[in-house]
Design a protein around this motif. Structure first.
Motif, PDB file in Angstrom:
ATOM      1  N   MET A   1      -6.319   3.529  30.696  1.00 47.21           N
ATOM      2  CA  MET A   1      -7.231   3.630  29.560  1.00 47.21           C
ATOM      3  C   MET A   1      -6.456   3.506  28.248  1.00 47.21           C
ATOM      4  SD  MET A   1      -9.771   6.770  28.534  1.00 47.21           S
ATOM      5  CE  MET A   1     -10.764   6.614  30.007  1.00 47.21           C
ATOM      6  N   VAL A   2      -6.968   2.653  27.360  1.00 47.40           N
ATOM      7  CA  VAL A   2      -6.326   2.446  26.059  1.00 47.40           C
ATOM      8  C   VAL A   2      -6.343   3.747  25.261  1.00 47.40           C
ATOM      9  CG1 VAL A   2      -6.528   1.253  23.842  1.00 47.40           C
ATOM     10  CG2 VAL A   2      -6.830  -0.016  25.970  1.00 47.40           C
ATOM     11  N   GLU A   3      -5.189   4.134  24.728  1.00 49.69           N
ATOM     12  CA  GLU A   3      -5.065   5.373  23.963  1.00 49.69           C
ATOM     13  C   GLU A   3      -5.106   5.139  22.457  1.00 49.69           C
ATOM     14  OE1 GLU A   3      -2.210   7.755  27.133  1.00 49.69           O
ATOM     15  OE2 GLU A   3      -1.289   6.595  25.517  1.00 49.69           O
ATOM     16  N   ALA A   4      -4.734   3.911  22.048  1.00 49.43           N
ATOM     17  CA  ALA A   4      -4.719   3.585  20.618  1.00 49.43           C
ATOM     18  C   ALA A   4      -5.014   2.108  20.441  1.00 49.43           C
ATOM     19  CB  ALA A   4      -3.373   3.930  20.001  1.00 49.43           C
ATOM     20  N   VAL A   5      -5.601   1.790  19.307  1.00 57.96           N
ATOM     21  CA  VAL A   5      -5.891   0.394  18.957  1.00 57.96           C
ATOM     22  C   VAL A   5      -5.205   0.091  17.634  1.00 57.96           C
ATOM     23  CG1 VAL A   5      -7.688  -1.257  18.323  1.00 57.96           C
ATOM     24  CG2 VAL A   5      -8.093   0.366  20.193  1.00 57.96           C
ATOM     25  N   LEU A   6      -4.506  -1.040  17.604  1.00 57.24           N
ATOM     26  CA  LEU A   6      -3.863  -1.504  16.379  1.00 57.24           C
ATOM     27  C   LEU A   6      -4.557  -2.783  15.940  1.00 57.24           C
ATOM     28  CD1 LEU A   6      -1.659  -1.663  14.209  1.00 57.24           C
ATOM     29  CD2 LEU A   6      -0.154  -2.704  15.921  1.00 57.24           C
ATOM     30  N   ILE A   7      -5.154  -2.767  14.767  1.00 53.62           N
ATOM     31  CA  ILE A   7      -5.803  -3.954  14.212  1.00 53.62           C
ATOM     32  C   ILE A   7      -4.883  -4.522  13.144  1.00 53.62           C
ATOM     33  CG2 ILE A   7      -7.859  -4.882  13.095  1.00 53.62           C
ATOM     34  CD1 ILE A   7      -9.382  -2.409  14.166  1.00 53.62           C
ATOM     35  N   ASP A   8      -4.416  -5.737  13.359  1.00 51.93           N
ATOM     36  CA  ASP A   8      -3.445  -6.356  12.459  1.00 51.93           C
ATOM     37  C   ASP A   8      -4.167  -7.225  11.441  1.00 51.93           C
ATOM     38  OD1 ASP A   8      -1.302  -7.563  11.241  1.00 51.93           O
ATOM     39  OD2 ASP A   8      -0.855  -8.912  12.916  1.00 51.93           O
ATOM     40  N   MET A   9      -4.203  -6.762  10.208  1.00 54.09           N
ATOM     41  CA  MET A   9      -4.794  -7.540   9.122  1.00 54.09           C
ATOM     42  C   MET A   9      -3.732  -7.850   8.074  1.00 54.09           C
ATOM     43  SD  MET A   9      -8.603  -6.006   8.689  1.00 54.09           S
ATOM     44  CE  MET A   9      -9.805  -6.354   9.982  1.00 54.09           C
ATOM     45  N   PHE A  10      -2.522  -8.040   8.555  1.00 51.51           N
ATOM     46  CA  PHE A  10      -1.387  -8.184   7.639  1.00 51.51           C
ATOM     47  C   PHE A  10      -1.389  -9.506   6.899  1.00 51.51           C
ATOM     48  CE2 PHE A  10       2.195  -5.566   6.684  1.00 51.51           C
ATOM     49  CZ  PHE A  10       3.067  -6.396   6.021  1.00 51.51           C
ATOM     50  N   SER A  11      -1.737 -10.579   7.569  1.00 51.22           N
ATOM     51  CA  SER A  11      -1.702 -11.897   6.933  1.00 51.22           C
ATOM     52  C   SER A  11      -2.982 -12.655   7.272  1.00 51.22           C
ATOM     53  CB  SER A  11      -0.480 -12.695   7.399  1.00 51.22           C
ATOM     54  OG  SER A  11       0.708 -12.059   7.019  1.00 51.22           O
ATOM     55  N   TYR A  43      -5.496   2.190  14.237  1.00 49.73           N
ATOM     56  CA  TYR A  43      -4.605   1.965  13.096  1.00 49.73           C
ATOM     57  C   TYR A  43      -4.843   0.544  12.587  1.00 49.73           C
ATOM     58  CZ  TYR A  43      -2.449   6.086  15.071  1.00 49.73           C
ATOM     59  OH  TYR A  43      -2.256   7.347  15.577  1.00 49.73           O
ATOM     60  N   VAL A  44      -5.042   0.417  11.293  1.00 50.79           N
ATOM     61  CA  VAL A  44      -5.228  -0.893  10.672  1.00 50.79           C
ATOM     62  C   VAL A  44      -4.017  -1.175   9.796  1.00 50.79           C
ATOM     63  CG1 VAL A  44      -6.686  -2.325   9.207  1.00 50.79           C
ATOM     64  CG2 VAL A  44      -7.732  -0.571  10.664  1.00 50.79           C
ATOM     65  N   MET A  45      -3.313  -2.256  10.112  1.00 51.57           N
ATOM     66  CA  MET A  45      -2.113  -2.640   9.371  1.00 51.57           C
ATOM     67  C   MET A  45      -2.476  -3.656   8.301  1.00 51.57           C
ATOM     68  SD  MET A  45       1.062  -3.157  12.048  1.00 51.57           S
ATOM     69  CE  MET A  45       1.249  -4.840  11.524  1.00 51.57           C
ATOM     70  N   CYS A  46      -2.029  -3.429   7.063  1.00 52.49           N
ATOM     71  CA  CYS A  46      -2.255  -4.434   6.030  1.00 52.49           C
ATOM     72  C   CYS A  46      -1.045  -4.510   5.108  1.00 52.49           C
ATOM     73  CB  CYS A  46      -3.522  -4.140   5.241  1.00 52.49           C
ATOM     74  SG  CYS A  46      -3.437  -2.663   4.218  1.00 52.49           S
ATOM     75  N   CYS A  47      -1.039  -5.561   4.293  1.00 49.82           N
ATOM     76  CA  CYS A  47       0.134  -5.860   3.461  1.00 49.82           C
ATOM     77  C   CYS A  47       0.016  -5.186   2.096  1.00 49.82           C
ATOM     78  CB  CYS A  47       0.235  -7.374   3.283  1.00 49.82           C
ATOM     79  SG  CYS A  47       1.630  -7.886   2.298  1.00 49.82           S
ATOM     80  N   GLN A  48       1.132  -4.638   1.642  1.00 45.92           N
ATOM     81  CA  GLN A  48       1.202  -4.045   0.297  1.00 45.92           C
ATOM     82  C   GLN A  48       2.402  -4.658  -0.407  1.00 45.92           C
ATOM     83  OE1 GLN A  48       1.926   0.240   0.070  1.00 45.92           O
ATOM     84  NE2 GLN A  48       0.317   0.363  -1.468  1.00 45.92           N
ATOM     85  N   CYS A  79      -0.409   0.647   5.135  1.00 46.83           N
ATOM     86  CA  CYS A  79      -0.026  -0.455   4.248  1.00 46.83           C
ATOM     87  C   CYS A  79       1.481  -0.422   4.020  1.00 46.83           C
ATOM     88  CB  CYS A  79      -0.730  -0.338   2.904  1.00 46.83           C
ATOM     89  SG  CYS A  79      -2.490  -0.662   3.013  1.00 46.83           S
ATOM     90  N   ALA A  80       2.103  -1.571   4.068  1.00 49.46           N
ATOM     91  CA  ALA A  80       3.548  -1.657   3.845  1.00 49.46           C
ATOM     92  C   ALA A  80       3.899  -3.048   3.352  1.00 49.46           C
ATOM     93  CB  ALA A  80       4.306  -1.336   5.128  1.00 49.46           C
ATOM     94  N   GLN A  81       5.121  -3.193   2.843  1.00 50.30           N
ATOM     95  CA  GLN A  81       5.534  -4.480   2.288  1.00 50.30           C
ATOM     96  C   GLN A  81       5.892  -5.494   3.365  1.00 50.30           C
ATOM     97  OE1 GLN A  81       8.498  -4.094  -0.828  1.00 50.30           O
ATOM     98  NE2 GLN A  81       7.573  -2.173  -1.512  1.00 50.30           N
ATOM     99  N   THR A  82       6.276  -5.010   4.555  1.00 48.58           N
ATOM    100  CA  THR A  82       6.653  -5.922   5.636  1.00 48.58           C
ATOM    101  C   THR A  82       5.988  -5.481   6.932  1.00 48.58           C
ATOM    102  OG1 THR A  82       8.600  -4.626   6.288  1.00 48.58           O
ATOM    103  CG2 THR A  82       8.933  -6.328   4.602  1.00 48.58           C
ATOM    104  N   THR A  83       5.872  -6.425   7.852  1.00 49.28           N
ATOM    105  CA  THR A  83       5.331  -6.097   9.179  1.00 49.28           C
ATOM    106  C   THR A  83       6.208  -5.059   9.865  1.00 49.28           C
ATOM    107  OG1 THR A  83       4.357  -8.305   9.420  1.00 49.28           O
ATOM    108  CG2 THR A  83       4.696  -7.047  11.438  1.00 49.28           C
ATOM    109  N   ALA A  84       7.528  -5.187   9.725  1.00 51.18           N
ATOM    110  CA  ALA A  84       8.452  -4.235  10.356  1.00 51.18           C
ATOM    111  C   ALA A  84       8.178  -2.815   9.881  1.00 51.18           C
ATOM    112  CB  ALA A  84       9.899  -4.624  10.061  1.00 51.18           C
ATOM    113  N   ALA A  85       8.006  -2.654   8.567  1.00 50.34           N
ATOM    114  CA  ALA A  85       7.766  -1.322   8.001  1.00 50.34           C
ATOM    115  C   ALA A  85       6.432  -0.766   8.471  1.00 50.34           C
ATOM    116  CB  ALA A  85       7.812  -1.393   6.482  1.00 50.34           C
ATOM    117  N   ALA A  86       5.389  -1.608   8.483  1.00 52.59           N
ATOM    118  CA  ALA A  86       4.065  -1.150   8.908  1.00 52.59           C
ATOM    119  C   ALA A  86       4.061  -0.778  10.383  1.00 52.59           C
ATOM    120  CB  ALA A  86       3.032  -2.242   8.630  1.00 52.59           C
TER     121      ALA A  86
END
Length: 438
Positions: A1-11, A43-48, A79-86
């Motif tokens: 069973m999925v425990e977490a979902v990551l939605i990548d809206m970085f680019s 978790y929603v990842m986006c660019c800052q 939100c972070a400046q790079t994908t690595a940081a996020a």
């Protein structure tokens, strides 16, 4: 069973930003439908970005995401400046909650990139599955372009850029739990040798049992190789050795010894060299990291000695390699036992304890019990002395001056050392290291 979902809206492509509200609403609705009983953390990842490069996107995207965060319990915008940081921030959130099964929802064009980031920042402890971000079907051009790179390998230069981005981000992180501390023995002459035993402070590992200067990565633990490499880089800077000329034993809990410059065995618990500037290291998280130095022939060695390796004589095997390879004299070799589990804490089943009792009854306490206490340090010293090492050339916990002592009990000092015995399977590791100065 999925425990977490990551939605990548970085680019996100520009034409998706116009319908970001609907896109996120539909995605979250789909997540809820797939998990009717257990609602996973989202978790929603986006660019800052800094500067004006994507300022318009941020002004539009962030309020929408923040709005969803206030409405949906368990959703966090990162939100972070790079994908690595996020992604590293998301990893910290997952580790705080001990989550391991993650679904990643992202534009198809980002999938191959994301897999490279994940390969570097996560270990086999985590399980990932990938799902395409469902786009609104009014853009035929977007739908056609979505699959153009799917299944293709990323160019090596792109992988190198990702590795560089991750490395730069990890280098920027503050040290945890205080300054990096190295214990040194007064027995080994510091005009000829560079050596030390690490403690757990001054690195970037944040998981409690690995915090903070963990120096070993395993598929069974949550610290990835890139984090261990950054901890090693900081250690090398503090100690003054070259991390690119660093050789750590390949632990097998046996007695094989590697000679630097000769064919490397698949696994070995001892290693020796007479080459200047080559740093040898042995890990320990209860097992003994043992260092060897011959100031006359200018040779050195390191060994990993757990209870099995101790019984198999790994320390004397390392000594014998120095004698046969470099012409060392037994009477010149200095041996230092590093931080390891003491006889105060370490127990073994009775059958294994018998082997230590045969070496010397004083190596076992409460011998008649089901799990007697074992002194692997005393056993190591006795075997070294029987092999020809002078008693005064061995430093272990018989040193009573605490200012001189480097053989602390790892299990007794959770503030200073890692301990498998104390911390369980996701334990950190310290090392003993030595090299011949240029």
């Amino acid at each position: 069973m999925v425990e977490a979902v990551l939605i990548d809206m970085f680019s996100l492509p520009a034409n998706l930003l116009n319908n970001i509200h609907g896109l996120l609403h539909n995605t979250l609705e789909a997540v809820e439908k797939c998990s009717p009983i257990h609602t996973p953390f989202v978790y929603v990842m986006c660019c800052q970005r800094q500067g004006s490069e994507r300022k318009g996107e941020q002004e539009f995207l962030l309020p929408v995401l923040r709005g969803f965060q206030s409405l949906k319990r368990g959703l966090e915008v990162v939100c972070a400046q790079t994908t690595a940081a996020a992604l590293y921030t998301v990893k910290q959130r997952l580790d705080e909650k001990d989550l391991s099964i993650i679904k990643v929802i992202l534009p198809t064009l980002r999938k191959d990139l994301m897999k490279v980031y994940i390969d570097h920042l996560f270990t086999a402890v985590y399980q990932f599955e990938f799902e395409d971000l469902q786009v609104v079907p009014d853009s035929e051009s977007l739908q056609m372009s979505e699959h153009q790179h799917e299944g293709q390998m990323l160019p090596s230069q792109d992988v190198a850029l990702i590795q560089s981005e991750i490395q730069m981000y990890l280098e920027s992180l503050p040290s945890l739990k205080g300054e990096l501390t190295i214990l040194r023995s007064s027995l080994i002459p510091d005009d000829i040798f560079l050596h030390g035993f690490t403690t757990r402070t001054g690195g970037i590992s944040y998981i409690p049992t690995l915090s903070s200067c963990n120096l070993f990565s395993s598929s069974k633990r949550r610290d990835p190789q890139v984090v261990v490499k950054e901890n090693l880089r900081r250690l090398a800077n503090a100690a003054g050795f070259n991390p690119e000329a660093f050789h750590r034993v390949k632990v097998d809990h046996a007695n094989a010894v590697c000679v630097v410059g000769k064919t490397e065995p698949d696994s070995y618990d001892g290693i020796v060299t007479n080459q200047k500037g080559v740093t040898l290291a042995a890990p320990g998280a209860d097992c003994i990291p043992v260092l060897f130095a011959d100031p006359v022939r200018r040779a050195c060695g390191a060994a990993h000695s757990g209870w099995k390796g101790t019984l198999l004589g790994v320390s004397m095997a390392t000594v014998n390699a120095m004698v046969s390879e470099y012409g060392c004299n037994m009477k010149d070799i200095l041996v230092v036992l590093g931080p390891s589990v003491g006889p105060c804490c370490y127990k073994l089943p009775h059958e294994s304890a018998k082997e230590f009792h045969r070496i010397d009854p004083k190596c076992v306490r409460l011998f008649d019990s089901a799990s007697p206490y074992i002194d692997i340090r005393r056993a190591t010293r006795i075997l070294l002395e029987r092999g020809g090492i002078l008693p005064e050339n061995i430093q272990d916990d018989s040193i009573t001056d605490q200012k001189q002592n480097v053989t602390f009990c790892t299990a007794c000092h959770p503030d200073k050392f890692y301990s498998h015995f104390r911390d369980g399977t996701n334990f950190g590791t310290q090392i003993g290291f030595i090299s011949i100065k240029d």
